[in-house]
Design a protein around this motif. Structure first.
Motif, mmCIF file in Angstrom:
data_model
loop_
_atom_site.group_PDB
_atom_site.id
_atom_site.type_symbol
_atom_site.label_atom_id
_atom_site.label_comp_id
_atom_site.label_asym_id
_atom_site.label_seq_id
_atom_site.Cartn_x
_atom_site.Cartn_y
_atom_site.Cartn_z
ATOM 1 N N MET A 156 0.821 -1.203 0.000
ATOM 2 C CA MET A 156 0.000 0.000 0.000
ATOM 3 C C MET A 156 0.858 1.258 0.000
ATOM 4 S SD MET A 156 -3.169 -0.810 -0.207
ATOM 5 C CE MET A 156 -3.876 0.785 0.223
ATOM 6 N N LEU A 157 1.968 1.214 0.731
ATOM 7 C CA LEU A 157 2.862 2.368 0.768
ATOM 8 C C LEU A 157 3.481 2.616 -0.601
ATOM 9 C CD1 LEU A 157 4.593 1.653 4.193
ATOM 10 C CD2 LEU A 157 2.999 3.508 3.699
ATOM 11 N N GLN A 158 3.835 1.549 -1.293
ATOM 12 C CA GLN A 158 4.416 1.701 -2.623
ATOM 13 C C GLN A 158 3.386 2.236 -3.604
ATOM 14 O OE1 GLN A 158 5.791 -2.332 -3.088
ATOM 15 N NE2 GLN A 158 7.877 -1.833 -2.457
ATOM 16 N N GLN A 159 2.138 1.798 -3.484
ATOM 17 C CA GLN A 159 1.087 2.278 -4.369
ATOM 18 C C GLN A 159 0.758 3.748 -4.134
ATOM 19 O OE1 GLN A 159 -2.246 -0.354 -3.841
ATOM 20 N NE2 GLN A 159 -1.327 -2.019 -5.043
ATOM 21 N N ALA A 160 1.064 4.232 -2.932
ATOM 22 C CA ALA A 160 0.768 5.631 -2.598
ATOM 23 C C ALA A 160 1.834 6.582 -3.106
ATOM 24 C CB ALA A 160 0.626 5.793 -1.084
ATOM 25 N N HIS A 161 2.850 6.059 -3.795
ATOM 26 C CA HIS A 161 3.887 6.928 -4.357
ATOM 27 C C HIS A 161 3.250 7.915 -5.328
ATOM 28 C CE1 HIS A 161 7.729 8.286 -5.839
ATOM 29 N NE2 HIS A 161 7.370 8.000 -7.073
ATOM 30 N N GLY A 162 3.536 9.180 -5.147
ATOM 31 C CA GLY A 162 2.929 10.215 -5.964
ATOM 32 C C GLY A 162 1.778 10.915 -5.266
ATOM 33 N N ARG A 163 1.092 10.199 -4.355
ATOM 34 C CA ARG A 163 0.015 10.825 -3.583
ATOM 35 C C ARG A 163 0.526 11.354 -2.255
ATOM 36 N NH1 ARG A 163 -2.903 5.943 -4.649
ATOM 37 N NH2 ARG A 163 -2.879 5.496 -2.421
ATOM 38 N N SER A 164 1.390 10.577 -1.622
ATOM 39 C CA SER A 164 1.909 10.948 -0.310
ATOM 40 C C SER A 164 3.432 10.921 -0.354
ATOM 41 C CB SER A 164 1.392 9.977 0.753
ATOM 42 O OG SER A 164 1.889 10.327 2.023
ATOM 43 N N PRO A 165 4.086 12.076 -0.227
ATOM 44 C CA PRO A 165 5.547 12.111 -0.336
ATOM 45 C C PRO A 165 6.272 11.475 0.834
ATOM 46 C CG PRO A 165 4.695 14.272 0.227
ATOM 47 C CD PRO A 165 3.516 13.416 -0.072
ATOM 48 N N VAL A 166 5.620 11.374 2.015
ATOM 49 C CA VAL A 166 6.262 10.778 3.192
ATOM 50 C C VAL A 166 5.413 9.610 3.663
ATOM 51 C CG1 VAL A 166 7.104 11.166 5.534
ATOM 52 C CG2 VAL A 166 7.237 13.007 3.847
ATOM 53 N N ARG A 167 5.997 8.404 3.628
ATOM 54 C CA ARG A 167 5.255 7.205 3.984
ATOM 55 C C ARG A 167 6.096 6.376 4.949
ATOM 56 N NH1 ARG A 167 5.645 7.788 -1.169
ATOM 57 N NH2 ARG A 167 6.804 5.874 -1.593
ATOM 58 N N VAL A 168 5.443 5.823 5.969
ATOM 59 C CA VAL A 168 6.138 5.064 7.002
ATOM 60 C C VAL A 168 5.436 3.717 7.188
ATOM 61 C CG1 VAL A 168 6.788 4.974 9.438
ATOM 62 C CG2 VAL A 168 6.905 7.141 8.198
ATOM 63 N N GLN A 169 6.218 2.646 7.191
ATOM 64 C CA GLN A 169 5.662 1.314 7.441
ATOM 65 C C GLN A 169 5.626 1.061 8.945
ATOM 66 O OE1 GLN A 169 7.761 -1.876 5.556
ATOM 67 N NE2 GLN A 169 6.152 -3.374 5.958
#
Length: 270
Positions: A244-257
């Motif tokens: 899900m974090l990888q799919q959010a690339h482009g929507r959310s610049p900062v993502r944390v697992q």
């Protein structure tokens, strides 16, 4: 103050340190710029006692041939003037990872690096296309003129105020040293928490302010990032699922697992 000029295709780069005049005006001399689109960055820390770094950024167009040169293939080793620089470590957007930079000259390890502005190195990175900016210092302790050959860096998300002053796009937040690392989730179906409305309008607005970063928790990773970014200086999307974090690339610049074993806040509540 650090001042950078970077051409849109990353073929032009200048890094200078402006000096301040008595009237508070900062100035520096630049070498001749090739024609095309350039983005200018000014990185500084106001004398306000907060210790926060700020970045001013804007796009300028230099008259002349604006033809772009394709980027070379990614490489972890480069050579210049007899020096060989090797970068070790894997990066993923929005996630914290260690980096090691090794420096050699004429095939021999360099062990006599001198500190400049209280650090052995300044690592600067620019994102292709939008020219997002990152400036890192090594975590290696300074011990006189004995730096090298290996310098350690932490590359990961951290809130840094951006003040874009021109150009059609807003750059992504830069990469800098994180305060903590993340770990992989355990097996099983992750619990979900759906963010139904912006935190600024929730029942207890006094618990947060527009100056605080905002955590976006839930299965719709990145869905509300653009909306929340109009209220908060930084939006951090948290999810148990790496996919899900990888799919959010482009929507959310900062993502944390997140780690399912420790993030009890992820329990779904109505």
């Amino acid at each position: 103050m650090h001042f950078y000029a970077i051409r849109a295709d990353l073929t032009g780069f200048q890094h200078v340190h402006p000096s301040m005049a008595a009237d508070g005006t900062w100035s520096a001399d630049l070498s001749s710029l090739a024609g095309g689109s350039w983005r200018m960055f000014a990185s500084f820390a106001p004398n306000s006692g907060t210790g926060k770094d700020f970045v001013l950024s804007r796009t300028v167009t230099v008259p002349g041939d604006a033809a772009k040169t394709p980027l070379a293939a990614p490489a972890t080793i480069t050579q210049v003037d007899g020096y060989t620089v090797t970068v070790k470590g894997e990066l993923m957007a929005g996630m914290a990872h260690p980096l090691t930079v090794s420096i050699a000259k004429d095939g021999k390890p360099v062990t006599d690096l001198e500190p400049y502005q209280d650090t052995y190195a300044h690592l600067t990175a620019f994102h292709d296309g939008e020219a997002a900016f990152a400036h890192l210092h090594p975590t290696t302790k300074v011990t006189g003129n004995h730096g090298g050959p290996d310098l350690s860096f932490h590359a990961g998300p951290s809130p840094v105020p951006w003040l874009p002053t021109g150009g059609p796009e807003r750059p992504r937040p830069p990469i800098s040293s994180p305060r903590s690392s993340t770990s992989s989730p355990s097996a099983g179906t992750p619990p979900r928490h759906r963010l139904r409305r912006p935190l600024a309008r929730r029942r207890h607005p006094q618990r947060t302010t527009a100056a605080d970063p905002c955590l976006e928790l839930g299965s719709s990773t990145g869905l509300f990032a653009s909306l929340l970014s109009t209220v908060f200086p930084q939006v951090i999307s948290v999810d148990l699922s790496l996919r899900m974090l990888q799919q959010a690339h482009g929507r959310s610049p900062v993502r944390v697992q997140a780690d399912r074993g420790t993030w009890t806040v992820l329990r779904h509540t109505r």
